[in-house]
Structure formats: C-alpha cells, structure tokens
Design a protein around this motif. Sequence first.
Motif, PDB file in Angstrom:
ATOM      1  N   VAL A 147      -4.493  -4.030   5.322  1.00 27.30           N
ATOM      2  CA  VAL A 147      -3.973  -2.776   5.865  1.00 27.30           C
ATOM      3  C   VAL A 147      -3.409  -1.911   4.745  1.00 27.30           C
ATOM      4  CG1 VAL A 147      -2.162  -1.773   7.328  1.00 27.30           C
ATOM      5  CG2 VAL A 147      -3.489  -3.742   8.154  1.00 27.30           C
ATOM      6  N   ARG A 148      -2.650  -2.555   3.856  1.00 23.73           N
ATOM      7  CA  ARG A 148      -2.056  -1.808   2.753  1.00 23.73           C
ATOM      8  C   ARG A 148      -3.137  -1.285   1.816  1.00 23.73           C
ATOM      9  NH1 ARG A 148       1.542  -5.497   0.676  1.00 23.73           N
ATOM     10  NH2 ARG A 148       0.118  -6.004  -0.988  1.00 23.73           N
ATOM     11  N   HIS A 149      -4.118  -2.121   1.544  1.00 20.77           N
ATOM     12  CA  HIS A 149      -5.199  -1.715   0.650  1.00 20.77           C
ATOM     13  C   HIS A 149      -5.963  -0.522   1.222  1.00 20.77           C
ATOM     14  CE1 HIS A 149      -8.298  -1.957  -2.325  1.00 20.77           C
ATOM     15  NE2 HIS A 149      -9.227  -2.214  -1.432  1.00 20.77           N
ATOM     16  N   HIS A 150      -6.280  -0.581   2.497  1.00 20.73           N
ATOM     17  CA  HIS A 150      -7.026   0.519   3.113  1.00 20.73           C
ATOM     18  C   HIS A 150      -6.185   1.781   3.160  1.00 20.73           C
ATOM     19  CE1 HIS A 150     -10.068  -2.337   5.257  1.00 20.73           C
ATOM     20  NE2 HIS A 150     -10.127  -2.375   3.951  1.00 20.73           N
ATOM     21  N   ARG A 151      -4.893   1.623   3.384  1.00 21.89           N
ATOM     22  CA  ARG A 151      -4.019   2.796   3.421  1.00 21.89           C
ATOM     23  C   ARG A 151      -3.992   3.454   2.038  1.00 21.89           C
ATOM     24  NH1 ARG A 151       1.392   1.036   4.179  1.00 21.89           N
ATOM     25  NH2 ARG A 151       0.813   0.187   6.185  1.00 21.89           N
ATOM     26  N   GLN A 152      -3.928   2.609   1.000  1.00 20.77           N
ATOM     27  CA  GLN A 152      -3.879   3.165  -0.353  1.00 20.77           C
ATOM     28  C   GLN A 152      -5.211   3.796  -0.738  1.00 20.77           C
ATOM     29  OE1 GLN A 152      -2.308   0.280  -3.085  1.00 20.77           O
ATOM     30  NE2 GLN A 152      -0.265   0.439  -2.234  1.00 20.77           N
ATOM     31  N   MET A 153      -6.308   3.196  -0.268  1.00 20.31           N
ATOM     32  CA  MET A 153      -7.611   3.817  -0.506  1.00 20.31           C
ATOM     33  C   MET A 153      -7.640   5.216   0.080  1.00 20.31           C
ATOM     34  SD  MET A 153     -10.449   0.885   0.274  1.00 20.31           S
ATOM     35  CE  MET A 153     -11.750   2.055   0.636  1.00 20.31           C
ATOM     36  N   ASN A 154      -7.170   5.342   1.310  1.00 18.51           N
ATOM     37  CA  ASN A 154      -7.204   6.640   1.972  1.00 18.51           C
ATOM     38  C   ASN A 154      -6.226   7.622   1.350  1.00 18.51           C
ATOM     39  OD1 ASN A 154      -9.281   6.409   3.899  1.00 18.51           O
ATOM     40  ND2 ASN A 154      -7.991   5.051   5.116  1.00 18.51           N
ATOM     41  N   LEU A 155      -5.107   7.111   0.867  1.00 22.20           N
ATOM     42  CA  LEU A 155      -4.163   7.972   0.168  1.00 22.20           C
ATOM     43  C   LEU A 155      -4.813   8.503  -1.108  1.00 22.20           C
ATOM     44  CD1 LEU A 155      -1.253   9.083  -0.149  1.00 22.20           C
ATOM     45  CD2 LEU A 155      -0.719   6.990  -1.384  1.00 22.20           C
TER      46      LEU A 155
END
Length: 109
Positions: free
Chosen positions: A26-34
């Motif tokens: 979840v954190r990784h995907h959030r950072q990707m989108n950020l």
Amino acid sequence: MASETEKTVHQCQCDICQAGNDDETVRHHRQMNLFLSRLNEPQRRWYVGLLSQKPGSASDRQLSLITGLDEETIRRGRRELEAGLTDVPDSRQRREGGGRLPAEKKTRC
Ligand SMILES: [Zn+2]
C-alpha cells in the motif's frame, strides 16, 4: 483540511490496496502515485512503461489499476522507450514558464 496534493494523486485501485492488508505494498503504491503526480504526462507513461518491462513486474492491467493510466497509454510509453524517445523533445532544453535558472558556475580568477 485535505492537502492540495491529495486531490491530484491517484488512489491505487489494485486488489491489495483495496483489501488494505499489506502495508508495504500500500505504501509503495501510494509513493508511486505521489511520484507520478509530480511528473508530466509523457514522463508518467515512460515510467510506467519502464516498470512494465521489469522482469516479474505487474501486468499492464495491474499497472493500470495502480497508476490510473490506460493500458494503451502504458503500451505507448513502452513503444516510445523502445524507439529511443526520438519523437519526443527533451523538455529540459526548453521549459515553458521559466522556472529555475540554471545554476551559474562559479569561476575562479
Ligand atoms: Zn495498490
């Protein structure tokens, strides 16, 4: 009050993030989108096109859910990368709206 960036950052739609039981993903995907939210449009599709070619990476469909880019957009990014980005001007050479001036080199006398 929600921060301004929250509006423009895509929320991942993948199964893992929907279930919310894998904090790391979840954190990784959030950072990707950020990260993606700070790129311009071509840069976004190149990055995701690049990710799609990583051995063992997610499928285009999966990446589309994660990033919100169309599968066709991801394929296009991949094609452009394969073609060496020759059709696409280097935006660093001329950036609209000025922005930061190149750092001046200090010359020693
Ligand atoms: Zn996700």
